[in-house]
Design a protein around this motif. Structure first.
Motif: not given
Ligand SMILES: Nc1ncnc2c1ncn2[C@@H]1O[C@H](COP(=O)(O)OP(=O)(O)OP(=O)(O)O)[C@@H](O)[C@H]1O
Ligand SMILES: [Mg+2]
Length: 358
Positions: A279-288
């Motif tokens: 599974v790939g998630v770009r660093p800018e596509d996470w949300s806190l």
């Protein structure tokens, strides 16, 4: 109008006493007239070999090269009308910068307007103060700009640029890059640009080809390559800071990926139950934000000029996850946060083949 086409282009280097090296293993590519293709890939994947074959500086083991529909595969370099600027710029040492630029023009019997064109190109590439200098007295960045200007001034059908700006400092690279794009667009050169600088490729190129081990893994617009990487390799290669790639297993209903005993991430596509995934998630596509996100612990948070980069530990996941935060976010070491990823921005690959499931 000049299309450039490669048909099953191949190169195997053979030298006595050594195993053959298959540097290029069947490239098929069609560049539209005036298109700028960015060629990206790790060291040794065959980028320079490809450009040298197109330029006629290297023999071809198999396949064809066509310019404007006509094969040039076996023509000598000087009959291909290609502008070439490679990293090891071969300038003529006894000639001044102006003479180096004019050389190709005069050889083609355009002496009359050569001086005017040299002055014009020198102005555009910022070489005017150097026109009377000789190559030995130039810095490597200056030599590189002379080599670029010399490739451009001939108004070739095809422009082949191999790391043409690698020796320039950041400011010069910025201005030269912009001027290069303007000239290339004005004159409509069909261009291949090899670069290690992703930002350069993403900002200049109409399309990007990502090469690995002598083949093209993906060909597409910068957006396609970035937003829809076809393989784990492309996802990992393009993007800075790099994408998070997490081994996972599809859940029984196939709608989520199990990252660890306690963590699941919703998937954008349905995967067969139990299938091994990346599974790939770009660093800018996470949300806190979001109370029901994955529980995570802050390992580090470093401020960047316009954002921040957090490194987080996810329970039971053996590699840290990187998250791009807003510029005003403050995170303390060991702080507990919740992490969510929009499934629409989550990439899913088959763990065995590395290919995207979409
Ligand atoms: N003249 C040569 N003789 C033998 N092998 C070669 C020769 N030139 C290149 N190779 C090999 O062919 C492969 C492709 O090399 P190439 O220079 O095309 O890679 P590249 O993508 O341009 O790499 P880089 O990003 O480091 O410039 C490499 O394995 C390289 O070692
Ligand atoms: Mg190279």
């Amino acid at each position: 109008m000049t299309e450039l086409e490669l048909r099953d282009l191949r190169k195997t280097y053979r030298s006595r006493g050594r195993p053959p090296v298959e540097a290029v293993r069947g490239l098929d590519l069609l560049l539209r007239s005036g298109e700028l293709l960015g060629l990206l890939g790790p060291s040794g994947c065959g980028k320079s070999t490809t450009l040298r074959m197109i330029a006629g500086l290297e023999t071809v083991t198999g396949g064809d090269i066509l310019v404007g529909g006509a094969p040039v595969t076996h023509l000598p370099a000087q009959r291909r009308n290609m502008g070439v600027a490679f990293e090891n710029y071969a300038l003529y040492p006894p000639l001044t910068v102006a003479e180096n630029l004019a050389f190709g023009l005069k050889a083609r019997g355009r002496r009359a307007d050569a001086d005017r064109r040299v002055a014009e190109m020198a102005e555009r590439i910022g070489l005017t103060p150097l026109l009377d200098a000789r190559p030995a007295g130039l810095s490597s960045g200056q030599k590189q700009r002379v080599a670029l200007a010399r490739a451009l001034i001939r108004e070739p059908d095809v422009l082949l640029l191999d790391e043409p700006l690698s020796h320039l400092d950041a400011a010069q690279r910025d201005t030269t890059r912009r001027e290069l794009k303007r000239i290339q667009r004005d004159l409509g050169h069909t261009t291949i640009l090899v670069t290690h600088d992703q930002e350069e490729a993403l900002s200049l190129a109409d399309r990007i080809a990502v090469m690995r081990d002598g083949v093209i893994q993906q060909l597409g617009t910068p957006y396609e390559i970035y937003d829809h990487p076809a393989t784990v390799f492309v996802a990992d290669f393009v993007g800075e800071p790099a994408i998070n790639l997490l081994p996972a297993t599809a859940t029984a209903d196939g709608h989520a990926a199990r990252l660890s005993d306690v963590l699941e991430l919703p998937l954008p596509v349905r995967a067969e139950a139990g299938r091994e995934l990346i599974v790939g998630v770009r660093p800018e596509d996470w949300s806190l934000t979001g109370a029901d996100g994955l529980p995570a612990r802050v390992l580090a948070h470093e401020p960047l000029p316009e954002s921040g980069l957090a490194t987080l530990d996810l329970a039971g996941v053996d590699r840290p996850v990187t998250v791009l935060t807003g510029p005003d976010v403050r995170l303390a070491h060991d702080e507990r946060v919740r992490l969510t990823a929009d499934p629409r921005l989550t990439h899913v690959f088959d763990a065995a083949t590395g290919e995207s499931l979409r």
